[in-house]
Every structure is written in structure tokens, then in C-alpha cells.
Design a protein around this motif. Structure first.
Motif, PDB file in Angstrom:
ATOM      1  N   LYS A 115      -8.988   9.601 -72.044  1.00  0.00           N
ATOM      2  CA  LYS A 115      -9.557   9.310 -73.369  1.00  0.00           C
ATOM      3  C   LYS A 115      -8.944   8.033 -73.955  1.00  0.00           C
ATOM      4  O   LYS A 115      -9.655   7.204 -74.531  1.00  0.00           O
ATOM      5  N   VAL A 116      -7.632   7.870 -73.812  1.00  0.00           N
ATOM      6  CA  VAL A 116      -6.968   6.662 -74.301  1.00  0.00           C
ATOM      7  C   VAL A 116      -7.520   5.442 -73.581  1.00  0.00           C
ATOM      8  O   VAL A 116      -7.791   4.403 -74.193  1.00  0.00           O
ATOM      9  N   GLU A 117      -7.688   5.553 -72.266  1.00  0.00           N
ATOM     10  CA  GLU A 117      -8.235   4.441 -71.494  1.00  0.00           C
ATOM     11  C   GLU A 117      -9.647   4.090 -71.959  1.00  0.00           C
ATOM     12  O   GLU A 117      -9.997   2.912 -72.108  1.00  0.00           O
ATOM     13  N   GLN A 118     -10.457   5.113 -72.213  1.00  0.00           N
ATOM     14  CA  GLN A 118     -11.823   4.874 -72.680  1.00  0.00           C
ATOM     15  C   GLN A 118     -11.826   4.170 -74.029  1.00  0.00           C
ATOM     16  O   GLN A 118     -12.566   3.202 -74.244  1.00  0.00           O
ATOM     17  N   VAL A 119     -10.975   4.651 -74.943  1.00  0.00           N
ATOM     18  CA  VAL A 119     -10.911   4.041 -76.271  1.00  0.00           C
ATOM     19  C   VAL A 119     -10.427   2.597 -76.170  1.00  0.00           C
ATOM     20  O   VAL A 119     -10.998   1.694 -76.796  1.00  0.00           O
ATOM     21  N   ALA A 120      -9.384   2.367 -75.379  1.00  0.00           N
ATOM     22  CA  ALA A 120      -8.846   1.012 -75.240  1.00  0.00           C
ATOM     23  C   ALA A 120      -9.876   0.059 -74.637  1.00  0.00           C
ATOM     24  O   ALA A 120      -9.939  -1.119 -75.000  1.00  0.00           O
ATOM     25  N   ARG A 121     -10.689   0.579 -73.740  1.00  0.00           N
ATOM     26  CA  ARG A 121     -11.681  -0.272 -73.072  1.00  0.00           C
ATOM     27  C   ARG A 121     -12.858  -0.610 -73.981  1.00  0.00           C
ATOM     28  O   ARG A 121     -13.368  -1.734 -73.960  1.00  0.00           O
ATOM     29  N   LEU A 122     -13.273   0.358 -74.799  1.00  0.00           N
ATOM     30  CA  LEU A 122     -14.500   0.179 -75.577  1.00  0.00           C
ATOM     31  C   LEU A 122     -14.287  -0.234 -77.023  1.00  0.00           C
ATOM     32  O   LEU A 122     -15.203  -0.765 -77.645  1.00  0.00           O
ATOM     33  N   ILE A 123     -13.091   0.013 -77.567  1.00  0.00           N
ATOM     34  CA  ILE A 123     -12.892  -0.274 -78.984  1.00  0.00           C
ATOM     35  C   ILE A 123     -12.837  -1.777 -79.245  1.00  0.00           C
ATOM     36  O   ILE A 123     -12.956  -2.232 -80.373  1.00  0.00           O
ATOM     37  N   ARG A 124     -12.664  -2.567 -78.188  1.00  0.00           N
ATOM     38  CA  ARG A 124     -12.681  -4.021 -78.340  1.00  0.00           C
ATOM     39  C   ARG A 124     -13.978  -4.490 -78.971  1.00  0.00           C
ATOM     40  O   ARG A 124     -13.988  -5.390 -79.820  1.00  0.00           O
ATOM     41  N   SER A 125     -15.095  -3.865 -78.573  1.00  0.00           N
ATOM     42  CA  SER A 125     -16.391  -4.272 -79.116  1.00  0.00           C
ATOM     43  C   SER A 125     -16.573  -3.839 -80.568  1.00  0.00           C
ATOM     44  O   SER A 125     -17.530  -4.255 -81.214  1.00  0.00           O
ATOM     45  N   LYS A 126     -15.663  -3.002 -81.075  1.00  0.00           N
ATOM     46  CA  LYS A 126     -15.679  -2.626 -82.494  1.00  0.00           C
ATOM     47  C   LYS A 126     -14.840  -3.586 -83.333  1.00  0.00           C
ATOM     48  O   LYS A 126     -14.685  -3.393 -84.538  1.00  0.00           O
ATOM     49  N   GLY A 127     -14.256  -4.589 -82.672  1.00  0.00           N
ATOM     50  CA  GLY A 127     -13.447  -5.574 -83.391  1.00  0.00           C
ATOM     51  C   GLY A 127     -12.032  -5.127 -83.664  1.00  0.00           C
ATOM     52  O   GLY A 127     -11.363  -5.695 -84.540  1.00  0.00           O
ATOM     53  N   VAL A 128     -11.533  -4.154 -82.911  1.00  0.00           N
ATOM     54  CA  VAL A 128     -10.177  -3.642 -83.119  1.00  0.00           C
ATOM     55  C   VAL A 128      -9.303  -4.042 -81.946  1.00  0.00           C
ATOM     56  O   VAL A 128      -9.645  -3.794 -80.783  1.00  0.00           O
ATOM     57  N   GLY A 129      -8.157  -4.650 -82.261  1.00  0.00           N
ATOM     58  CA  GLY A 129      -7.177  -4.977 -81.239  1.00  0.00           C
ATOM     59  C   GLY A 129      -6.063  -3.947 -81.248  1.00  0.00           C
ATOM     60  O   GLY A 129      -5.561  -3.588 -82.307  1.00  0.00           O
ATOM     61  N   VAL A 130      -5.685  -3.469 -80.080  1.00  0.00           N
ATOM     62  CA  VAL A 130      -4.642  -2.451 -79.951  1.00  0.00           C
ATOM     63  C   VAL A 130      -3.463  -3.064 -79.204  1.00  0.00           C
ATOM     64  O   VAL A 130      -3.618  -3.586 -78.095  1.00  0.00           O
ATOM     65  N   TYR A 131      -2.267  -2.963 -79.827  1.00  0.00           N
ATOM     66  CA  TYR A 131      -1.064  -3.531 -79.235  1.00  0.00           C
ATOM     67  C   TYR A 131      -0.023  -2.422 -79.063  1.00  0.00           C
ATOM     68  O   TYR A 131       0.358  -1.753 -80.025  1.00  0.00           O
ATOM     69  N   PHE A 132       0.411  -2.239 -77.828  1.00  0.00           N
ATOM     70  CA  PHE A 132       1.396  -1.216 -77.503  1.00  0.00           C
ATOM     71  C   PHE A 132       2.793  -1.839 -77.522  1.00  0.00           C
ATOM     72  O   PHE A 132       3.017  -2.897 -76.920  1.00  0.00           O
ATOM     73  N   ILE A 133       3.725  -1.168 -78.198  1.00  0.00           N
ATOM     74  CA  ILE A 133       5.113  -1.620 -78.255  1.00  0.00           C
ATOM     75  C   ILE A 133       5.964  -0.569 -77.554  1.00  0.00           C
ATOM     76  O   ILE A 133       5.947   0.607 -77.937  1.00  0.00           O
ATOM     77  N   THR A 134       6.692  -0.996 -76.523  1.00  0.00           N
ATOM     78  CA  THR A 134       7.487  -0.051 -75.747  1.00  0.00           C
ATOM     79  C   THR A 134       8.632  -0.801 -75.080  1.00  0.00           C
ATOM     80  O   THR A 134       8.666  -2.042 -75.071  1.00  0.00           O
ATOM     81  N   GLN A 135       9.577  -0.068 -74.514  1.00  0.00           N
ATOM     82  CA  GLN A 135      10.732  -0.710 -73.900  1.00  0.00           C
ATOM     83  C   GLN A 135      10.392  -1.305 -72.542  1.00  0.00           C
ATOM     84  O   GLN A 135      10.899  -2.374 -72.188  1.00  0.00           O
ATOM     85  N   ASN A 136       9.533  -0.619 -71.800  1.00  0.00           N
ATOM     86  CA  ASN A 136       9.231  -1.072 -70.448  1.00  0.00           C
ATOM     87  C   ASN A 136       7.730  -1.011 -70.210  1.00  0.00           C
ATOM     88  O   ASN A 136       7.090  -0.013 -70.555  1.00  0.00           O
TER      89      ASN A 136
END
Length: 514
Positions: A289-310
Motif C-alpha cells: 500500500k505504501v508503495e502504491q501511494v508513493a508511486r501514484l500520489i506524485r500525480s496529486k502534486g504531493v512530494g513525499v520525503y523519507f528521513i531515516t538513518q540508513n
């Protein structure tokens, strides 16, 4: 830099400007690095850049430091000279101190405006993830949501779901015929998990008024994007609740926002701090589900940035969609660390001037290895970049300053009071009270009946055979002999065919007459 968020200076002597193109900012991104390498400050300056460009931002404040965005930096700060020197070195000529439009949010309602959703909006998949349910328990949760729709029982808060589960348990035999086995042990397990969630403060997440996404996608009077900061320092004690809430928010954005294609700049930028909490022990259905949202939400004009150690904390299928990357230093103390470092270096477009693997190991605090998407979405050549200093205050604001900011906020009063309209809990309670009232009336009616009618009704309800009275000696009846023999003959005739016809004729005449 026109059309870009200025990140810092790269190249020889850090004199080449490095920026994140607004046109490709909805292609998502990654900010990674070990603890203490400067990820939080990088997150702060990216939020400032998007706000200056008129792009609203949502981010979670895990340590409390990001509240400083609401206040300008100070010339008397101990790092003032270092900041101005760095700005001059990287050619940041417009550097100055200023505050940014900030709205504080908090699931617990202590350090920000309360943010809520309903159980129905959360849905069974995310709720099962939050409660860490087994497959069988998740099946019962799906039954509960189906019955909520069919029976007209709105699920708004936790007590609605708890009441509906009790009702399912009471009617499990009937429901099992339609939906499969409904066991009381599974229902009990869900109820215990709900109790744990309630003790963690999760009950405050569910209810009304629910958050309106439009309140997170605003600009101020000067056209700057509002920076929405979720207080997450206390929330991190319940990491499952934290990850599930952010994933729910991301899913809501995906479902509600219209398609915009590739805009000149994002409609919203969403930062997911401590991203590993989302994927640790997550079931495959949730990762998909996360992969689907990350792939398709781009066309909704939303940028998603993940912050993590590695970078290895993020699944490969999702990592491959993160085009804009800022990699702070990674430590390589073990064989596994060295392997992860090598894998991280291989994902960048090589620069002939240095080894990417060595650069990731060697960059200091406030420095990073960066690669941003260029024209036509092509990954840029990796650069060692000196990150620009923040314009807002470095570090948190005081409790008094936060409270004053909340009182003056546009959202003040909108979400502060909880609404408790009629939902599953009230409807089921009303049904139970009505059933109890009808039962009490039936008992009172039975008590008011005359003794003769009560005995008659009791006799009709009794289905057992009558037992004849036993006696130790026979009594001699008067009128025996001939009379007794005559009676026996008459009864014998009546039991025959002719006798049955006579009886039917007599009874038929009686009923016709009536």
C-alpha cells in the motif's frame, strides 16, 4: 535560485549552488544519515525553502527542535558568526533571519491543535496494523466494518468499535453462518489491544471533529506556504501509533486530492521522519500500500520525503522512487555497515572527482552527498555539498512562546472541543435499553394477570404428559355392574369408525351454528 529550493554549495570550494527543482519536487526524496550528522537542520532548511516558494509543508518534530521555525534566528546566537561565514562561502547572498508561518498540531492536544480522524476513516487495514492483529483477528475487524455499513452503525471513536465488537460476540452464532467462524477468543484479543491503545492515549486520535486536509494546505497573506509541525516527542513512545497516523494522513491525501499531473511546484510536501518505524515488521499488504501511494500520489502534486538513518531502512521498491537525495555521513563499524554503505553509494550517479563511497563516510556535520533530479527527471551527478544555514531559530521555542502562538493561530478553537454525536455506541445502547424495557413490561403484564389466567397459560406452555394419581387401594364405585358395562360398550362404539363420524357430525354442527 529561480524555480529551486536552495540546498547549499557544492563543487570546487563549495561555490556551485545546489538546489532542489520545484518542478521535480513531487518525485519524492530521501534524507539519510547517522545520528548527529545534521539531518534535522537539513530538514529545517528544506522546509524553509518550500515555504518561501509558497508550498505548504507537513513534518513531524521528533525531538522538538523544529518548533524554532516559528521564530527568526538571532544575531546573539553562538553560531551566528559560523552561519554568516558559511553563507558567504556558498554564495548565499540573500541570507538573513526570519520566521515562518507555522501551525502546531498534536495527537494528544498538549503542544498543538488536536488532530483527529474517525475509526471508519482509518479503515480495517491500518487499524489492524496499529493493533498488531493476527490474520483471524483482522478478519473479525473486517466483519465489524461491514456490519457498521449494513446496520447503519457509524464508527467514530474507540467506544463505538468496542460496543460493536460486544454486539458481534453476542450474535456470533448467527454471524458465523454468514461470515465464517467468529470466535470469542479473537474478539477478546481485539478488545485487549484496544485497551492497550487507549492506555497509550490513542483514544484521542479517534473522534470528531476530524481533520480537514485543506487546513494543512494553506498559504499566509504573503504567499508563504504554512509549515505544519506535528509534535511527536511524546508520540514516539508509541511508534506504532506514530507510523500508522502518518500513513493514514498520506492515504487520505492520495484519496481526496484531485489529479494535477506535473505541476510547476508541489501542492504539498510531506516529510516522514523516522521512516524505519513504518516498515519494521510491516506485513506485505501494508508495504504494498505504501508503495502504491508513493508511486501514484506524485500525480496529486504531493512530494513525499523519507528521513531515516540508513537508506536500507526503506524497501527497495520504494527507495527506487525517491529521486531527490541528501545523504549525510554513514558510519561503517561492522561488516553489515560497510555493505550498506557500499549499496548506498551505488545508487548515485558517479562523479569523477571523488569516490562516492569515501565521500559518504567522510562528510562532516552540516555537509552531505547530494543528488537532485535535473531536466527531464534525470538524476544529477553526485556532489559533496555544504548545507546552507537556517534562517529561523536553531533549536526549540519556549513553552510560553508555543502557547502564545497557539492562541493566535487561525486554527484556534476549531478542533479544541470534541464532538460526540450519535454513533454505534449510542445506537447499540439505545437498542439494549429498549429491549430491556420491553422485557420489563412483559414481566409486569404477567404479574398483573389473574391467577386463573396465569395457571391457564402455564398449562398451555407445559408439554409433558400427565401422570395419573396412584393409590394403595381401589375404592368401590356406586352404580357398578350393568351401568359400568353399558358405558364400556358405548365408548367402544365411539372409538370405531361409526363413532368417529357421529362425533365429527356433532362438532361440525356446533361450529356451524356458531
Amino acid at each position: 535560485m529561480d524555480g529551486k529550493v536552495f540546498i547549499g554549495g557544492g563543487g570546487e570550494e563549495y561555490a556551485s549552488p545546489q538546489g532542489l527543482s520545484l518542478k521535480y519536487a513531487n518525485r519524492h526524496g530521501l534524507v539519510a544519515g547517522a545520528t548527529g550528522t545534521g539531518k534535522s537542520v537539513t530538514l529545517q532548511i528544506i522546509a524553509e525553502g518550500f515555504s518561501d516558494a509558497g508550498v505548504p509543508v507537513f513534518l513531524s518534530d521528533v525531538k522538538g527542535d523544529l518548533s524554532g521555525l516559528a521564530k527568526p534566528g538571532r544575531v546573539d546566537h553562538k553560531l551566528h558568526d559560523a552561519f554568516t561565514a558559511r553563507a558567504a562561502k556558498i554564495g548565499f547572498t540573500s541570507y538573513g533571519y526570519r520566521a515562518y508561518p507555522v501551525t502546531f498540531w498534536d495527537l494528544f492536544g498538549d503542544q498543538g491543535h488536536p488532530v483527529r480522524t474517525t475509526v471508519a476513516e482509518m479503515g480495517p487495514l491500518l487499524l489492524a496494523r496499529l493493533l498488531e492483529l493476527t490474520e483471524a483477528q483482522e478478519g473479525i475487524l473486517n466483519i465489524a466494518f461491514r456490519l457498521s455499513d449494513e446496520e447503519g452503525l457509524p464508527l467514530l471513536d474507540l467506544k463505538d468499535l468496542q460496543s460493536l465488537l460486544v454486539w458481534i460476540g453476542e450474535n456470533r452464532e448467527t454471524l458465523s453462518l454468514r461470515y465464517g467462524n467468529v470466535s470469542t477468543s479473537s474478539i477478546g484479543a481485539i478488545q485487549r489491544r484496544l485497551l492497550v491503545l487507549e492506555n497509550q492515549g490513542g483514544a484521542k486520535l479517534f473522534g470528531e471533529p476530524a481533520l480537514e486536509l485543506a487546513d494543512m494546505m494553506r498559504t499566509d497573506a504573503e504567499g508563504k506556504g504554512v509549515v505544519n509541525i506535528l509534535a511527536a516527542d511524546k508520540l514516539m513512545s508509541a511508534p506504532g501509533l506514530y507510523a500508522t497516523f502518518l500513513l493514514w494522513l498520506l492515504s487520505e491525501l492520495f484519496e481526496e486530492l484531485p489529479e494535477v499531473g506535473d505541476p510547476d511546484k508541489p501542492e504539498l510536501v510531506f516529510f516522514f521522519d523516522e521512516a524505519h518505524l513504518l516498515f519494521d515488521d510491516a506485513p506485505k499488504a501494508l508495504v504494498d500500500k505504501v508503495e502504491q501511494v508513493a508511486r501514484l500520489i506524485r500525480s496529486k502534486g504531493v512530494g513525499v520525503y523519507f528521513i531515516t538513518q540508513n537508506p536500507a531502512d526503506v524497501p527497495e521498491d520504494i527507495l527506487g522512487q525517491l529521486g531527490n537525495r541528501i545523504q549525510h555521513a554513514l558510519r561503517a563499524f561492522t561488516a553489515k555497515d560497510r555493505k550498506n554503505l557500499k549499496l548506498a553509494a551505488e545508487t548515485y550517479r558517479e562523479n569523477s572527482r571523488f569516490s562516492t563511497e569515501d565521500a559518504i563516510r567522510e562528510v562532516g556535520v552540516g555537509e552531505a552527498v547530494t543528488s537532485m533530479l535535473q531536466d527531464k527527471g534525470v538524476p544529477g551527478i553526485v556532489e559533496r555539498t555544504l548545507i546552507r544555514p537556517p534562517s529561523s531559530q536553531l533549536g526549540p521555542i519556549t513553552v510560553e512562546e508555543r502557547q502564545a502562538h497557539l492562541a493566535a493561530s487561525d486554527m484556534a478553537g476549531k478542533y479544541d472541543k470534541t464532538l460526540d454525536r450519535k454513533s454505534a455506541y449510542e445506537i447499540l445502547a439505545q437498542r439494549a435499553a429498549q429491549a430491556a424495557t420491553e422485557a420489563a413490561k412483559s414481566e409486569e403484564k404477567a404479574e398483573e394477570m389473574e391467577p386463573m389466567f396465569r395457571e391457564f397459560n402455564a398449562g398451555r406452555r407445559y408439554s409433558g404428559s400427565r401422570v395419573s394419581r396412584s393409590t394403595s387401594r381401589k375404592t368401590k364405585q356406586s352404580g357398578g355392574g350393568f351401568a359400568e358395562a353399558l358405558t364400556k360398550n358405548v365408548m367402544k362404539e365411539l372409538s370405531g369408525t361409526t363413532g368417529r363420524r357421529i362425533v365429527r357430525g356433532i362438532l361440525g354442527g356446533l361450529f356451524k351454528g356458531r
